[in-house]
Design a protein around this motif. Structure first.
Motif, mmCIF file in Angstrom:
data_model
loop_
_atom_site.group_PDB
_atom_site.id
_atom_site.type_symbol
_atom_site.label_atom_id
_atom_site.label_comp_id
_atom_site.label_asym_id
_atom_site.label_seq_id
_atom_site.Cartn_x
_atom_site.Cartn_y
_atom_site.Cartn_z
ATOM 1 N N GLN A 77 8.522 -35.719 12.919
ATOM 2 C CA GLN A 77 9.702 -35.919 12.075
ATOM 3 C C GLN A 77 10.628 -34.703 12.135
ATOM 4 O O GLN A 77 11.845 -34.855 12.187
ATOM 5 C CB GLN A 77 9.268 -36.222 10.638
ATOM 6 C CG GLN A 77 8.619 -37.593 10.520
ATOM 7 C CD GLN A 77 7.932 -37.828 9.187
ATOM 8 O OE1 GLN A 77 7.383 -36.906 8.586
ATOM 9 N NE2 GLN A 77 7.957 -39.068 8.731
ATOM 10 N N LYS A 145 1.069 -42.169 19.783
ATOM 11 C CA LYS A 145 0.836 -43.554 20.214
ATOM 12 C C LYS A 145 -0.543 -43.693 20.845
ATOM 13 O O LYS A 145 -1.236 -44.679 20.613
ATOM 14 C CB LYS A 145 1.920 -43.999 21.200
ATOM 15 C CG LYS A 145 3.245 -44.280 20.538
ATOM 16 C CD LYS A 145 4.318 -44.631 21.562
ATOM 17 C CE LYS A 145 5.663 -44.780 20.878
ATOM 18 N NZ LYS A 145 6.760 -44.980 21.828
ATOM 19 N N ASP A 150 1.717 -45.905 15.058
ATOM 20 C CA ASP A 150 2.956 -46.619 15.337
ATOM 21 C C ASP A 150 4.119 -45.691 14.997
ATOM 22 O O ASP A 150 4.478 -45.539 13.834
ATOM 23 C CB ASP A 150 3.025 -47.900 14.511
ATOM 24 C CG ASP A 150 4.247 -48.745 14.827
ATOM 25 O OD1 ASP A 150 5.143 -48.266 15.565
ATOM 26 O OD2 ASP A 150 4.318 -49.883 14.330
ATOM 27 N N THR A 151 4.702 -45.067 16.002
ATOM 28 C CA THR A 151 5.746 -44.065 15.763
ATOM 29 C C THR A 151 7.051 -44.690 15.278
ATOM 30 O O THR A 151 7.928 -43.973 14.808
ATOM 31 C CB THR A 151 5.999 -43.223 17.030
ATOM 32 O OG1 THR A 151 6.352 -44.087 18.115
ATOM 33 C CG2 THR A 151 4.776 -42.402 17.388
ATOM 34 N N ALA A 152 7.174 -46.002 15.379
ATOM 35 C CA ALA A 152 8.363 -46.667 14.855
ATOM 36 C C ALA A 152 8.267 -46.840 13.336
ATOM 37 O O ALA A 152 9.261 -47.132 12.681
ATOM 38 C CB ALA A 152 8.550 -48.025 15.526
ATOM 39 N N LYS A 153 7.066 -46.639 12.804
ATOM 40 C CA LYS A 153 6.841 -46.817 11.365
ATOM 41 C C LYS A 153 6.105 -45.600 10.805
ATOM 42 O O LYS A 153 5.037 -45.719 10.218
ATOM 43 C CB LYS A 153 6.016 -48.082 11.124
ATOM 44 C CG LYS A 153 6.686 -49.355 11.613
ATOM 45 C CD LYS A 153 5.796 -50.554 11.405
ATOM 46 C CE LYS A 153 6.466 -51.814 11.937
ATOM 47 N NZ LYS A 153 5.574 -52.963 11.833
ATOM 48 N N ALA A 155 6.678 -43.626 8.275
ATOM 49 C CA ALA A 155 6.478 -43.575 6.821
ATOM 50 C C ALA A 155 5.257 -44.412 6.426
ATOM 51 O O ALA A 155 4.436 -43.986 5.606
ATOM 52 C CB ALA A 155 7.723 -44.064 6.089
ATOM 53 N N GLU A 156 5.128 -45.593 7.025
ATOM 54 C CA GLU A 156 3.964 -46.447 6.748
ATOM 55 C C GLU A 156 2.677 -45.788 7.233
ATOM 56 O O GLU A 156 1.651 -45.842 6.555
ATOM 57 C CB GLU A 156 4.127 -47.813 7.422
ATOM 58 C CG GLU A 156 5.166 -48.691 6.779
ATOM 59 C CD GLU A 156 5.361 -49.992 7.546
ATOM 60 O OE1 GLU A 156 4.392 -50.486 8.171
ATOM 61 O OE2 GLU A 156 6.490 -50.518 7.513
ATOM 62 N N GLU A 157 2.728 -45.178 8.399
ATOM 63 C CA GLU A 157 1.556 -44.498 8.940
ATOM 64 C C GLU A 157 1.141 -43.349 8.018
ATOM 65 O O GLU A 157 -0.038 -43.155 7.764
ATOM 66 C CB GLU A 157 1.832 -43.974 10.362
ATOM 67 C CG GLU A 157 2.015 -45.061 11.395
ATOM 68 C CD GLU A 157 0.739 -45.798 11.732
ATOM 69 O OE1 GLU A 157 -0.367 -45.260 11.523
ATOM 70 O OE2 GLU A 157 0.841 -46.938 12.211
ATOM 71 N N GLN A 159 1.686 -43.177 4.828
ATOM 72 C CA GLN A 159 1.115 -43.778 3.619
ATOM 73 C C GLN A 159 -0.341 -44.184 3.849
ATOM 74 O O GLN A 159 -1.187 -44.006 2.973
ATOM 75 C CB GLN A 159 1.930 -44.991 3.169
ATOM 76 C CG GLN A 159 3.262 -44.623 2.562
ATOM 77 C CD GLN A 159 4.110 -45.841 2.229
ATOM 78 O OE1 GLN A 159 3.859 -46.947 2.688
ATOM 79 N NE2 GLN A 159 5.145 -45.627 1.425
ATOM 80 N N LYS A 160 -0.618 -44.731 5.034
ATOM 81 C CA LYS A 160 -2.006 -45.102 5.348
ATOM 82 C C LYS A 160 -2.901 -43.867 5.359
ATOM 83 O O LYS A 160 -4.023 -43.898 4.852
ATOM 84 C CB LYS A 160 -2.091 -45.803 6.719
ATOM 85 C CG LYS A 160 -1.600 -47.231 6.720
ATOM 86 C CD LYS A 160 -2.062 -47.956 7.973
ATOM 87 C CE LYS A 160 -1.119 -47.829 9.103
ATOM 88 N NZ LYS A 160 -1.495 -48.587 10.295
#
Length: 183
Positions: A77, A145, A150-153, A155-157, A159-160
Motif C-alpha cells: 500500500q 499473489k 488477492d492484491t485487488a482486494k 482491505a478485505e485481505e 480484515q481476514k
C-alpha cells in the motif's frame, strides 16, 4: 528508497513459506482443536503439558506469519501511494521540460543549454524513480499473489488477517492459561 534486492528479501522474510491464507486459517483451526483435546486430557489428569507447549509455539509461529503478511500488505500500500505521487512528479517534470523545449529557437544560449540539461536531468531522475516504484509494486504484488493474497482486494485481505490474528490470540491466551493452571 530501498534497492530492489532489499525489497525482495524483506518480502521473502515476511511471507516466509508463502503459504496460502486458507492453509494458515486451517492451521489455526487444527491448533484450536488440539488445545481442546489437550484441555480435556488435562481435566482427566493425563499428562498434556508437552502438547500444550507445542501448541503454544505453533500459535506464536502462526502469529508471526500473519504479522509478516500484514506487514507486506502495508508495504505494498505504501509503494502504491509512492507510485502515484511519483507519477505526478514525473508528469510535472516532463511538462516543464516540454514547455521549455518549445521556447527554444535554433540558436541556443549557454544559459538555455544549462537550463535544458537541468530539466532533462530532473525528468530522467523522476522517470528512473518512477520505474523503481513500479518494480517495487510489481514484485510485492507478485509475492503476495504467490502467497494467495488477492492484491485487488487488499482491505478485505487485511480484515481476514486481523480476524485470524484475533483467533490466534484467543487460542494462545487459552493455551497460556492452561499452562499456568497446569503448573
Amino acid at each position: 528508497m530501498t534497492d530492489q534486492r532489499t525489497v525482495e528479501l524483506l518480502i521473502q522474510a515476511k511471507l516466509k513459506g508463502g503459504r496460502e491464507f486458507a492453509s494458515i486459517a486451517k492451521s489455526i483451526t487444527d491448533l484450536e482443536e488440539a488445545i481442546d483435546k489437550q484441555s480435556a486430557a488435562a481435566k482427566r489428569g493425563e499428562n498434556s503439558i508437552d502438547g500444550l507447549k507445542a501448541a503454544q509455539l505453533a500459535l506464536k509461529a502462526v502469529q508471526e506469519e500473519l504479522g509478516g503478511r500484514s506487514d507486506v500488505i502495508a508495504k505494498l500500500q505504501t509503494f502504491e501511494k509512492q507510485l502515484k505521487s511519483q507519477a505526478v512528479a514525473t508528469d510535472k517534470a516532463r511538462e516543464k521540460l516540454e514547455a521549455f523545449q518549445k521556447t527554444l529557437g535554433t540558436d541556443v544560449s549557454k544559459k538555455q543549454a544549462d537550463r535544458l540539461k537541468s530539466l532533462t536531468d530532473s525528468y530522467d531522475a523522476a522517470s528512473n524513480k518512477l520505474e523503481r516504484f513500479r518494480n517495487d509494486v510489481a514484485n510485492t504484488s507478485a509475492a503476495l499473489k504467490a502467497a494467495g493474497v488477492d492484491t485487488a482486494k487488499l482491505a478485505e485481505e487485511q480484515q481476514k488477517i486481523v480476524a485470524e490474528e484475533g483467533r490466534t490470540q484467543v487460542a494462545l491466551n487459552r493455551t497460556n492459561k492452561q499452562l499456568e493452571d497446569y503448573a
